[in-house]
Design an enzyme around this catalytic site. Structure first.
Site, PDB file in Angstrom:
ATOM      1  N   HIS A 267       0.948  -1.291  -0.048  1.00  0.00           N
ATOM      2  CA  HIS A 267       0.077   0.016  -0.150  1.00  0.00           C
ATOM      3  C   HIS A 267       0.612   1.351   0.073  1.00  0.00           C
ATOM      4  CE1 HIS A 267      -4.025   1.855   0.868  1.00  0.00           C
ATOM      5  NE2 HIS A 267      -3.236   3.070   0.789  1.00  0.00           N
TER       6      HIS A 267
ATOM      7  N   HIS B  82       1.423   5.522  -2.174  1.00  0.00           N
ATOM      8  CA  HIS B  82       1.048   6.314  -3.389  1.00  0.00           C
ATOM      9  C   HIS B  82       2.203   7.163  -3.812  1.00  0.00           C
ATOM     10  CE1 HIS B  82      -3.148   6.269  -1.851  1.00  0.00           C
ATOM     11  NE2 HIS B  82      -2.653   5.888  -0.892  1.00  0.00           N
TER      12      HIS B  82
ATOM     13  N   HIS C 258      -9.206   1.219  -0.388  1.00  0.00           N
ATOM     14  CA  HIS C 258      -9.282   2.165   0.632  1.00  0.00           C
ATOM     15  C   HIS C 258     -10.716   1.971   1.315  1.00  0.00           C
ATOM     16  CE1 HIS C 258      -5.598   4.019  -1.024  1.00  0.00           C
ATOM     17  NE2 HIS C 258      -5.493   4.871  -0.214  1.00  0.00           N
TER      18      HIS C 258
ATOM     19  N   GLU D 167     -11.690   4.127   5.954  1.00  0.00           N
ATOM     20  CA  GLU D 167     -10.814   4.922   6.602  1.00  0.00           C
ATOM     21  C   GLU D 167     -11.136   6.232   7.213  1.00  0.00           C
ATOM     22  OE1 GLU D 167      -7.556   6.341   4.084  1.00  0.00           O
ATOM     23  OE2 GLU D 167      -6.266   7.026   5.651  1.00  0.00           O
TER      24      GLU D 167
ATOM     25  N   TRP E 151      -0.057  13.803   3.398  1.00  0.00           N
ATOM     26  CA  TRP E 151      -0.776  13.000   4.540  1.00  0.00           C
ATOM     27  C   TRP E 151       0.358  12.753   5.363  1.00  0.00           C
ATOM     28  CZ3 TRP E 151      -1.887  11.947  -0.642  1.00  0.00           C
ATOM     29  CH2 TRP E 151      -2.995  12.035  -1.102  1.00  0.00           C
TER      30      TRP E 151
HETATM   31 FE   FE2 Z   1      -3.799   4.840   0.967  1.00  0.00          FE
END
Ligand code: FE2
Length: 425
Positions: free
Chosen positions: A56, A58, A209, A212, A314
């Site tokens: 996982h 990005h 996702h 979350e 993030w």
């Molecule tokens: Fe993610």
């Protein structure tokens, strides 16, 4: 005659063995005294593990921290807003450069397989184009799996559905989604149903996702499991994050976990991100937000640990080190029994490899010759030290090497150097 022998290392199961490599395959795991090889790496006393795997990430957003600004609130929602600003100004070349830099970090950390979500809501699919190129560039030494990820919502963004299909047509590997970000619970449910239909129709894996949020009523994982069963996608689906499960009612969870087991839906918490993003609306007590890792594992559900973010809208930290990820997960999930700590190491290696669907991963004869030599005696010590990667071999080739570190001490009557390794488990 071998191309390469890794000599005398301790394997994660405690065996001491030499590993003989021919081409890109492991050809022998045995004592290979007297065997000839083009290259020999001495791993005596060191841990030799299959490589780290991250299911996982990005990569279209990584290494962008501060561009065009930082996330003031630290929340998921401001992060998504900020990513919206960044992706409108990002270029394909700039995304490729950042992604390739991250891949270099990954290789140096013995992280040789990454599943990265790639945003499909940009009308020009810049991230998709960039990461398809990067996937090809790094293929000789790093396995990249791309997930078509409609970041702004499959239905919330009017173009997302068509563009997600376009991305899959272009060669993206896995179907993604974000049901908790759709406008309503009903839209979220519909998105899960549609994405499972697309995955089944195209014969692809699906990784959403999912939930979350700290909202215990966010129950899209239930729909995911039910749709997986309906479409026969068992063993090919992953629920990423699943943080709402932290706050769910225990009775409901007692019904949900057997359903996930039946559907063989894997769970992929991302502890570094979950611990900083969840609970932001709480005062005290403040929820941790991590999903129920021990309970999921007790039901036989495959659970890994993911990195998710490094230096992006993030998360302001990160080094591509899956031992950091497992270390945080171990603490937040309170997995401190020796068996549980050992499981945390497996979660960033064999369990993550299972989630990505690899069938030639490991240290057995015939497996892909990818491995990492760690400055540690065993898996739990590797976690404790976040041990240095002394050598990284990918597909039969030495791709990274680092000297053993020893901190010099200037103290009288004490040894002149210290390594912090300790022989007891
Ligand atoms: Fe993610």
């Amino acid at each position: 005659m071998f191309d390469l022998i890794v000599k005398g290392g301790t394997l994660p199961d405690g065996r001491v063995a030499d590993i003989g490599i021919r081409g890109d395959r492991i050809a022998a795991v045995d004592r290979l005294d007297g065997a000839e090889a083009g290259q020999v790496i001495d791993a005596t006393g060191d841990l030799v593990s299959p490589p780290f795997v991250d299911p996982h990430f990005h990569m279209d957003a990584t290494l962008s921290y501060g561009t065009p600004r930082i996330n003031q609130s630290g929340t998921l929602l401001e992060g998504i807003e900020l990513w919206g600003e960044l992706k409108s100004i990002a270029t394909i070349d700039e995304m490729k450069a950042r992604a390739l830099d991250y891949c270099d970090w990954a290789v140096s950390m013995g992280l040789l397989a990454i599943r990265t979500h790639v945003d499909t809501c940009d009308p020009d699919l810049k991230g998709v184009q960039a990461l398809l190129d990067v996937r090809e560039s790094v293929r000789p030494y790093l396995d990249l799996q791309l997930v078509a990820f409609p970041q702004d919502g499959l239905y919330r963004d009017p173009n997302a559905h068509a563009q997600t299909l376009r991305a899959l047509d272009m060669g993206v590997d896995v179907v993604g989604g974000i049901p908790h970000f759709e406008r309503t619970m009903e839209d979220g449910r519909a998105s899960v149903q549609e994405l499972c239909r697309i995955a089944a129709e195209r014969g692809l894996m699906i990784d959403l996702h999912c939930d979350e949020t700290d909202d215990p009523m966010s129950r899209h994982v239930e729909t995911l499991a039910a749709e997986v069963i309906r479409h026969g996608l068992q063993g090919r689906a992953t629920g990423s994050h699943l943080t709402s499960m932290h706050s769910m009612d225990n009775y409901y969870v007692s019904k949900l976990l057997p359903l996930m087991t039946e559907a063989q839906v894997s769970a992929l918490p991302n502890p570094l991100i979950n611990i900083v993003i969840q609970g932001r609306h709480d005062t005290f007590p403040k929820r941790r937000g991590l999903t129920r890792v021990k309970e999921l594992r007790a039901y036989g559900i495959t659970v890994g640990w993911g990195q998710d973010c490094v230096l992006d809208p993030w998360y302001p930290l990160g080094t591509a080190d899956m031992l950091d990820v497992a270390f945080m997960g171990l603490h937040v999930a309170q997995m401190t029994h020796p068996d549980e700590m050992r499981a945390c190491f497996d979660m960033v290696t064999v369990e993550n490899a299972r989630i990505m669907g690899f069938d030639d991963y490991g240290l057995d004869v015939g497996c892909t010759a990818s491995l990492v030599v760690l400055d540690a005696g065993h898996p739990v010590e590797a976690l404790r030290l976040r041990a240095d990667r002394l050598a990284v071999i990918s597909k039969g080739r030495l791709v990274a090497q680092a000297p053993r570190r020893r901190v010099g001490l200037h103290l009288s009557d004490r040894p002149d150097g210290v390594s912090r390794r300790h022989s007891t488990a």
